[in-house]
Design a protein around this motif. Structure first.
Motif, PDB file in Angstrom:
ATOM      1  N   VAL A 158       0.838  -1.190   0.000  1.00 23.99           N
ATOM      2  CA  VAL A 158       0.000   0.000   0.000  1.00 23.99           C
ATOM      3  C   VAL A 158       0.878   1.247   0.000  1.00 23.99           C
ATOM      4  O   VAL A 158       1.802   1.374   0.816  1.00 23.99           O
ATOM      5  N   LYS A 159       0.617   2.171  -0.910  1.00 24.65           N
ATOM      6  CA  LYS A 159       1.380   3.414  -1.008  1.00 24.65           C
ATOM      7  C   LYS A 159       0.730   4.502  -0.147  1.00 24.65           C
ATOM      8  O   LYS A 159      -0.494   4.644  -0.126  1.00 24.65           O
ATOM      9  N   LEU A 160       1.562   5.233   0.568  1.00 28.22           N
ATOM     10  CA  LEU A 160       1.089   6.344   1.381  1.00 28.22           C
ATOM     11  C   LEU A 160       1.068   7.595   0.504  1.00 28.22           C
ATOM     12  O   LEU A 160       2.065   8.317   0.387  1.00 28.22           O
ATOM     13  N   GLU A 161      -0.055   7.843  -0.139  1.00 31.55           N
ATOM     14  CA  GLU A 161      -0.179   8.947  -1.096  1.00 31.55           C
ATOM     15  C   GLU A 161      -1.360   9.840  -0.732  1.00 31.55           C
ATOM     16  O   GLU A 161      -2.316   9.407  -0.095  1.00 31.55           O
ATOM     17  N   GLY A 162      -1.278  11.094  -1.170  1.00 30.05           N
ATOM     18  CA  GLY A 162      -2.336  12.049  -0.887  1.00 30.05           C
ATOM     19  C   GLY A 162      -2.141  12.681   0.481  1.00 30.05           C
ATOM     20  O   GLY A 162      -1.248  12.333   1.249  1.00 30.05           O
ATOM     21  N   CYS A 167      -5.607   9.871   3.107  1.00 28.57           N
ATOM     22  CA  CYS A 167      -5.067   8.649   3.702  1.00 28.57           C
ATOM     23  C   CYS A 167      -6.045   8.058   4.715  1.00 28.57           C
ATOM     24  O   CYS A 167      -6.298   6.856   4.719  1.00 28.57           O
ATOM     25  N   ARG A 168      -6.607   8.914   5.561  1.00 29.60           N
ATOM     26  CA  ARG A 168      -7.559   8.443   6.554  1.00 29.60           C
ATOM     27  C   ARG A 168      -8.803   7.864   5.891  1.00 29.60           C
ATOM     28  O   ARG A 168      -9.324   6.820   6.309  1.00 29.60           O
ATOM     29  N   SER A 169      -9.275   8.517   4.848  1.00 35.18           N
ATOM     30  CA  SER A 169     -10.452   8.036   4.141  1.00 35.18           C
ATOM     31  C   SER A 169     -10.196   6.682   3.493  1.00 35.18           C
ATOM     32  O   SER A 169     -11.044   5.783   3.545  1.00 35.18           O
ATOM     33  N   ASN A 170      -9.011   6.527   2.885  1.00 32.37           N
ATOM     34  CA  ASN A 170      -8.666   5.255   2.248  1.00 32.37           C
ATOM     35  C   ASN A 170      -8.621   4.121   3.268  1.00 32.37           C
ATOM     36  O   ASN A 170      -9.080   3.001   2.996  1.00 32.37           O
ATOM     37  N   MET A 171      -8.052   4.393   4.439  1.00 32.42           N
ATOM     38  CA  MET A 171      -7.960   3.360   5.458  1.00 32.42           C
ATOM     39  C   MET A 171      -9.334   2.999   6.010  1.00 32.42           C
ATOM     40  O   MET A 171      -9.625   1.826   6.276  1.00 32.42           O
ATOM     41  N   PRO A 197     -12.825   0.147  10.505  1.00 37.34           N
ATOM     42  CA  PRO A 197     -12.412   0.986  11.624  1.00 37.34           C
ATOM     43  C   PRO A 197     -13.568   1.830  12.159  1.00 37.34           C
ATOM     44  O   PRO A 197     -14.408   2.304  11.398  1.00 37.34           O
ATOM     45  N   VAL A 198     -13.562   2.012  13.483  1.00 38.79           N
ATOM     46  CA  VAL A 198     -14.522   2.933  14.079  1.00 38.79           C
ATOM     47  C   VAL A 198     -13.927   4.334  14.159  1.00 38.79           C
ATOM     48  O   VAL A 198     -14.653   5.317  14.325  1.00 38.79           O
ATOM     49  N   SER A 199     -12.599   4.427  14.034  1.00 35.19           N
ATOM     50  CA  SER A 199     -11.940   5.734  13.968  1.00 35.19           C
ATOM     51  C   SER A 199     -10.549   5.550  13.374  1.00 35.19           C
ATOM     52  O   SER A 199      -9.926   4.503  13.544  1.00 35.19           O
ATOM     53  N   VAL A 200     -10.086   6.569  12.646  1.00 36.27           N
ATOM     54  CA  VAL A 200      -8.723   6.594  12.098  1.00 36.27           C
ATOM     55  C   VAL A 200      -8.136   7.957  12.445  1.00 36.27           C
ATOM     56  O   VAL A 200      -8.675   8.994  12.035  1.00 36.27           O
ATOM     57  N   GLY A 207       3.201  10.705  14.745  1.00 36.79           N
ATOM     58  CA  GLY A 207       2.732  10.957  13.386  1.00 36.79           C
ATOM     59  C   GLY A 207       2.212   9.714  12.691  1.00 36.79           C
ATOM     60  O   GLY A 207       1.758   9.784  11.541  1.00 36.79           O
ATOM     61  N   ASP A 208       2.263   8.542  13.377  1.00 29.33           N
ATOM     62  CA  ASP A 208       1.741   7.309  12.796  1.00 29.33           C
ATOM     63  C   ASP A 208       0.213   7.357  12.724  1.00 29.33           C
ATOM     64  O   ASP A 208      -0.443   8.078  13.494  1.00 29.33           O
ATOM     65  N   ILE A 209      -0.330   6.580  11.803  1.00 30.74           N
ATOM     66  CA  ILE A 209      -1.778   6.514  11.642  1.00 30.74           C
ATOM     67  C   ILE A 209      -2.312   5.329  12.431  1.00 30.74           C
ATOM     68  O   ILE A 209      -1.842   4.197  12.263  1.00 30.74           O
ATOM     69  N   GLU A 210      -3.289   5.592  13.303  1.00 34.70           N
ATOM     70  CA  GLU A 210      -3.857   4.548  14.148  1.00 34.70           C
ATOM     71  C   GLU A 210      -5.310   4.293  13.742  1.00 34.70           C
ATOM     72  O   GLU A 210      -6.144   5.186  13.797  1.00 34.70           O
ATOM     73  N   ALA A 211      -5.562   3.082  13.320  1.00 35.26           N
ATOM     74  CA  ALA A 211      -6.923   2.661  12.978  1.00 35.26           C
ATOM     75  C   ALA A 211      -7.459   1.827  14.132  1.00 35.26           C
ATOM     76  O   ALA A 211      -6.850   0.823  14.508  1.00 35.26           O
ATOM     77  N   ARG A 212      -8.567   2.262  14.687  1.00 34.87           N
ATOM     78  CA  ARG A 212      -9.153   1.563  15.834  1.00 34.87           C
ATOM     79  C   ARG A 212     -10.379   0.775  15.387  1.00 34.87           C
ATOM     80  O   ARG A 212     -11.261   1.295  14.685  1.00 34.87           O
TER      81      ARG A 212
END
Length: 335
Positions: A158-162, A167-171, A197-200, A207-212
């Motif tokens: 998966v590429k981290l783009e945009g 990014c949050r929407s894609n996840m 996810p219930v939240s991203v 700065g990491d992205i956390e998907a809960r």
């Protein structure tokens, strides 16, 4: 002519040869459809309970179940892989029963986690983990399962783009996880993760992205005063803009409505109750977020009630203290 009419008369499913049904039709069905097909007739029921069909479906749905250990374990379930699928698909919906639970939890020596993460239906992470449950350390310590070491990470295609919003929407739309907890002693299983996810959110420090992902379950009053508990799964991903997304953390905890992480002993009681009496809820994955938001609302109301009680108690204590003080000085002055 008569021969043609006779041939055209038999249009029931029984006219189709068993080999064709089993090899070319039933193998193309997913789990829910296969289960429904088995209710249509005694012939289809006999064919749809074939273990190989359910083994293939389980392995496709949860690649982590390909492990020989899980395969042997599932074979001990009442109906093998069919029972496992019924327990684990799709997500758990456990609400408080009107009848009090009088059964004592059955001691189990271990819990097995079968975890699979997909991005746009492509497998990016799969792991099987065994966790012992008999030691005093497990019983008394906060319940937490970590699938990756602190310095370990898993690269993904998966590429981290945009931007951050993209990014949050894609996840939110594409990153799905199943965390199936298996109890070998009771021969039961449950998927304790919401599908989506219930939240991203982006972590404020790293700065990491956390998907809960969260499943809200009814609590046992012998374990906590909360009405519900949250089975929370956090998938932490990191990477540089334009580069690959790395999975850095996959963890599971169980928290009550006060934010306290329950102990292993408390979680075993709740999980075994949920496995035995919880319903398996069908849906497209967004129902988990709706219930999570309701849980947050109940949590906020609980916190506000607690603050009001504490404020009232503080006022009573102050008033009592002032009364005692005035009475003491009055006694001195008028002596």
């Amino acid at each position: 002519m008569a021969s043609t009419v006779d041939q055209g008369r038999d249009t029931s499913i029984s006219a189709v040869h068993f080999d064709i049904l089993q090899t070319h039709i039933l193998t193309r069905l997913d789990g829910p459809t296969l289960a429904s097909t088995g209710c249509a007739s005694s012939t289809l029921h006999a064919l749809s309970t074939e273990q190989k069909l359910w083994t293939d479906i389980c392995n496709q749905t949860w690649p982590s179940t390909n492990d020989p250990l899980v395969h042997r374990l599932i074979s001990t379930f009442p109906a093998g892989h069919r029972s496992f699928f019924s327990d684990s698909f799709p997500t758990l919906d456990h609400r408080r029963s009107s009848q009090p639970n009088t059964e004592h939890p059955v001691p189990t020596s271990q819990l097995i986690s079968a975890v699979d993460i997909h991005y746009q239906d492509k497998l990016i992470f799969s792991k099987l983990q065994e966790s012992e449950t008999l030691s005093g350390w497990f019983m008394c310590s906060p319940f937490r399962f970590d699938l990756l070491d602190p310095k370990e990470s898993v690269p993904t295609p998966v590429k981290l783009e945009g931007g951050e919003d993209t990014c949050r929407s894609n996840m939110e739309k594409n990153l799905t996880i199943s965390w199936v907890v298996i109890d070998p002693t009771r021969k039961r299983a449950a998927n304790v993760s919401s599908l989506r996810p219930v939240s991203v959110q982006r972590h404020w420090l790293t700065g990491d992205i956390e998907a809960r992902y969260a499943t809200i379950m009814a609590a046992d009053r012998s374990c906590t005063s909360s009405e519900f508990v949250q089975c929370a799964i956090v998938v932490t991903c990191g990477g540089k803009e334009g580069g690959e997304l790395h999975v850095k953390e996959v963890s599971l905890t169980v928290e009550d409505m006060d934010g306290k992480t329950l102990s292993g002993k408390e979680c075993l009681v709740i999980l075994q109750e949920a496995m035995g009496n919880g319903r398996r809820k069908k849906g497209k994955g967004w129902e988990g977020k709706e219930r999570y938001e309701k849980y947050l609302e109940l949590k906020r109301e609980r916190r506000e009630r607690k603050q009001r009680r504490e404020k009232t108690l503080d006022m009573v204590c102050i008033a009592t203290g002032v009364t005692i003080f005035l009475a003491f000085w009055a006694l001195i002055l008028f002596r």
